[in-house]
Structure formats: structure tokens, C-alpha cells
Design an enzyme around this catalytic site. Structure first.
Site, short mmCIF file in Angstrom:
data_model
loop_
_atom_site.label_atom_id
_atom_site.label_comp_id
_atom_site.label_asym_id
_atom_site.label_seq_id
_atom_site.Cartn_x
_atom_site.Cartn_y
_atom_site.Cartn_z
N ARG A 73 3.13 -46.75 9.39
CA ARG A 73 4.41 -46.06 9.19
C ARG A 73 5.49 -46.45 10.20
NH1 ARG A 73 2.67 -39.91 9.73
NH2 ARG A 73 4.82 -39.48 10.28
N HIS A 74 5.18 -47.37 11.12
CA HIS A 74 6.13 -47.72 12.16
C HIS A 74 6.49 -49.21 12.14
CE1 HIS A 74 4.50 -43.95 13.96
NE2 HIS A 74 5.77 -43.81 14.31
N SER A 99 15.13 -37.43 10.90
CA SER A 99 15.25 -36.55 12.05
C SER A 99 16.73 -36.24 12.23
CB SER A 99 14.68 -37.22 13.30
OG SER A 99 14.73 -36.35 14.41
N GLU A 101 7.92 -49.53 20.97
CA GLU A 101 6.73 -48.68 21.00
C GLU A 101 5.52 -49.52 20.61
OE1 GLU A 101 8.15 -45.91 18.16
OE2 GLU A 101 9.15 -44.64 19.64
N GLU A 124 7.40 -37.90 7.55
CA GLU A 124 8.76 -37.66 8.03
C GLU A 124 9.65 -38.86 7.68
OE1 GLU A 124 11.18 -38.46 12.00
OE2 GLU A 124 9.19 -37.59 12.32
N ARG A 135 10.92 -46.73 5.50
CA ARG A 135 9.95 -45.65 5.32
C ARG A 135 10.22 -44.88 4.04
NH1 ARG A 135 8.26 -41.58 10.19
NH2 ARG A 135 7.66 -43.56 11.14
N ARG A 150 12.83 -50.19 18.51
CA ARG A 150 11.97 -49.28 19.27
C ARG A 150 10.82 -50.07 19.88
NH1 ARG A 150 13.21 -43.80 17.85
NH2 ARG A 150 15.38 -43.90 17.15
#
Length: 438
Positions: A217-218, A364, A211, A361, A412, A209
Site C-alpha cells: 500500500r506504500h 488524510s 519511509e 485509508e 492508492r 516519502r
């Protein structure tokens, strides 16, 4: 009496209680060392733990050197594991050529966290660091084992792709022999295609990803545990599968990783027989009315996730909660819309869900669109290029069954299970916005 031609078999430190009073041969690393007036204390670390070895006249090498100790086992209440080894012979297998940049036994309380990542090639040997990775290994093994008992087949999908799976811009571009290509952000489209082959499939593989976040958390590369299953009624079938899967994972962790949880002071959660569910709009209302937290955006923000989890922990004793019925704007183009009781389609609500665990979370998922016409309408509604997705959408011309699935971020989930504050420490060699090495 041992000889060069008939050496003792290697004994692991965890098995020393079985050899009380016997001579054993240990091999491992110099975890720590002390010299007290001619008596040397060596803490030897191997794959199973640590033990104290005591001898005299030993020329101890630098920490992290690999060594062999032959000696007699005896009970000692103050030694690690309750036993120590009196050294009869000592051999350096491979000496460290310089001292490690950090003292591994002490780094938990006196080393900057960034330094621990800078020197990860060594710090990953620490007892707590490897405990987290061991838990993750058992978690992944349990994931595989349980799904195979439910008739799933493991697949392997491309990590070099021509377009993104979710239609977003968070892709790492690469030059593929002069063509534009990307690192896969998800195996989503391929695992759906493979439902037409095996009906029930899963994959364990990294995803990417692009991002530009820098949060606890990422990660920009993480291990995704992906599941997809066909011939479902709706998303409830998918949530029920994940419920069973998580229960199986926790059972294996109790059986195979109890020592690691104890070392890290963490507890393995109980998974309810029926994890509670709440629609997204109701969840937003609950955290606003009960906790006074106004939720902005189209999803739950991190504080709302924490508060919602707190509510279910206090009211139902559950560390898990499914948040369901996500709006179309918060879900990718392939999310199946809600179908009302009268059979009409509510295009503004999807059969998508998230799973929260201890305030964050971890999953998903949802039901996917399987009807070709509905899928093409969704592609248009999301303003995506039909041509760029043709390799995916064409499979829905050929009788794809109702299907759905989910993805779990292994790091995670590991971090949350063990109380690790930053997900980077739940991966051996993390890749984030600022870290490309080691």
C-alpha cells in the site's frame, strides 16, 4: 482505390462497428500473431483496443512491432470486439529488433509480478496495465474539473524544500548548491499559504516519502491530489467537499472508463450523499467489541481499517467511512484542536480525519490552525524549530482565515477502485524501497 497521396484516414479499433463492410486503415502494435498453414492471424493493438486481422502470405514481424493494416471490416462473433479485418495490404512501420522479454497477452497468468516491474517499459503496454492508468487519468481529470466548478484554482508548489511539511524524519535529502535541502513530502504548507491568495486551491503533483517500508500500500514517490479551502466553519465543510468530489469522480468514471472497469472485473462504487462518520476512539472500540480485534498504537492498524470498512459496508451499504477526531499525537503540528461547545479548546483532540475506502485509508485531512499564537504554541509542543518553519508560519501573522483540506493518493485510490492488490501496479513506473528503475 487508395494512393500514396490520398491515404485513407486512420481508423481506431473501437470504431470498427461503424465501418462494417468498408475498407479501413489501422495502425498499431503486433499484440499477438499466429500462422496456420499459410493463413496469418494478427491481433493489432492500438490506443482504443485490439482487433483481429486475417491475411495470407504476410511476413509478420516480432510482437510489439508497429504496423499498418489496410483491409475490409466484417462482423465476426468470435473476434475481439465482434469484428475482424481482412488484410488487403500490410506494412511494417517500425520493427522490433528482438522479442519482448515477456509475452504481453499472457503475462497476467504466467509472469512473476516482479518481472513485470523489471520490464515495465514493455509490460506497461499490456491491456490491463494501461487500463489502470487510463482510469487514473480520468480520475485526475475529474478531480480537476469538479474543483474548478467549485471555484478552486490550480497551483504549483516547490518540490525542493528547506524543511519537511510535517516535522518528521521521512525526508529525502539532496545537495542544493552546497545547502541542505529535501524533496517535498507534501505541498501542505504552501497550499495553506496560497489560501491567502485564492482562498480555494488544489494541486496535482508527486510527493516523496523516505519511509523504509515494503508493503502493498506504500510508494516512496506517488501522485498526491491536494486540496485546501478557506473561510470554513470546521472540518465538516472539508468532508462535505470531499463527499461531492468523490461523487463527481465516480460519475466521470462511469461515463469515460466503463470499458476499463469491465476489463478488470471491477465495480464503480456509489458514493453516499452523506458518507458516515465515526470518531477514532469509537472506531477502535467498535472493532474490538464486534470483531475481537485489539487495536494497538495511536491510529487504526490495517486490520482495524478493514474491519471498520466491513462494518459500514454491511450496516449502511457504504464503501466509504470518515474516521474523525484524531488525537493530537496522531496528527501533525498544524492540525486544529477541537473546540468544545462552551468555546474552550481541547488540545488533546484535533479536527483531523481520515477517509477509508474498501478497507484502506485513501485520504488524510482536517481543519488547520489559522491563529498565529496557537500555531506557535503547537510548534513548541511538537518540539520543532521555529526558525526552520519561519517561511511558513509568518503568513499567519497576516489574517489567515479558518481553513482546511485533504490529500488523496491517486495510486492508492486507483488500486482500490480496481481491486489491484499492490499499489505499485497503479503507477506507470513505481518508486519503492527497492526500485529506482526503470
Amino acid at each position: 482505390m487508395t494512393t500514396a497521396t490520398t491515404p485513407l484516414p486512420r481508423t481506431l479499433t473501437r470504431d470498427l462497428p461503424q465501418h462494417d463492410g468498408q475498407t479501413v486503415r489501422l495502425q498499431g502494435f503486433v499484440h499477438a500473431r499466429r500462422d496456420l498453414g499459410g493463413v496469418q492471424f494478427l491481433v493489432l493493438r492500438d490506443v482504443s483496443g485490439v482487433t483481429q486481422c486475417v491475411g495470407s502470405g504476410l511476413s509478420l514481424p516480432l510482437p510489439e512491432s508497429s504496423v499498418e493494416v489496410v483491409g475490409r471490416v466484417k462482423a465476426h462473433p468470435k473476434a475481439p470486439g465482434g469484428y475482424e479485418v481482412g488484410v488487403e495490404s500490410f506494412r511494417v512501420i517500425s520493427a522490433a529488433v528482438e522479442a519482448p522479454p515477456v509475452e504481453i497477452p499472457k503475462m497476467e497468468w504466467n509472469v512473476n509480478p516482479e518481472t513485470m516491474l523489471d520490464y515495465r517499459v514493455v509490460t506497461v503496454r499490456g491491456l490491463r496495465e494501461r487500463a489502470a492508468l487510463k482510469v487514473q487519468a480520468e480520475l485526475v481529470a475529474a478531480f480537476r474539473d469538479h474543483l474548478m466548478t467549485e471555484g478552486f484554482t490550480e497551483i504549483s508548489t516547490p518540490k525542493i524544500v528547506s524543511a519537511g511539511a510535517e516535522g518528521g524524519a521521512n525526508l529525502f535529502p539532496i545537495d542544493y548548491f552546497g545547502q541542505a535541502a529535501y524533496l517535498a513530502q507534501s505541498p501542505q504548507l504552501y497550499k495553506q499559504i496560497m489560501v491567502g491568495v485564492f482562498e480555494r486551491v488544489f494541486e496535482v503533483a508527486p510527493v516523496y516519502r523516505a519511509e523504509e517500508h515494503a508493503t502493498s500500500r506504500h510508494l516512496n514517490e506517488y501522485l498526491s491530489l491536494d486540496v485546501e479551502m478557506g473561510f470554513i466553519e470546521d472540518e465538516e465543510d472539508v468532508m462535505a467537499l470531499e463527499n461531492r468530489l468523490l461523487a463527481a469522480i465516480m460519475t466521470r468514471l462511469r461515463e469515460r472508463a466503463a470499458a476499463e472497469f469491465a476489463l478488470l472485473g471491477a465495480t464503480i462504487p456509489e458514493v453516499p450523499a452523506h458518507i458516515p462518520r465515526i470518531p477514532l476512539l469509537d472506531a477502535r472500540k467498535l472493532v474490538t467489541e464486534k470483531y475481537g480485534h485489539a487495536v494497538g498504537g495511536k491510529d487504526l492498524d490495517p486490520e482495524a481499517e478493514r474491519l471498520l470498512s466491513q462494518h459500514y459496508a454491511e450496516t449502511e451499504g457504504s464503501d466509504f467511512v470518515f474516521v474523525t477526531k484524531y488525537p493530537r499525537a496522531a496528527r501533525p503540528f498544524y492540525a486544529h484542536p477541537e473546540v468544545n461547545a462552551d468555546g474552550s479548546v481541547n488540545a488533546e483532540v484535533t479536527r483531523g480525519f481520515d477517509l477509508l475506502f474498501r478497507g484502506i485509508e485513501i485520504t488524510s485531512g482536517g481543519q488547520r490552525i489559522h491563529d498565529h499564537a496557537m500555531l506557535m504554541d503547537s510548534v513548541a509542543a511538537y518540539k520543532l524549530s521555529p526558525e526552520s518553519l519561519e517561511g511558513y508560519t509568518e503568513v499567519f501573522k497576516y489574517g489567515m482565515p479558518p481553513h482546511g483540506g485533504f490529500a488523496i493518493g491517486a495510486e492508492r485510490l486507483t488500486a482500490r477502485l480496481l481491486g489491484i492488490a499492490n499499489v505499485r501496479y497503479a503507477r506507470a513506473f513505481p518508486r519503492d524501497r527497492h526500485r529506482l528503475t526503470p
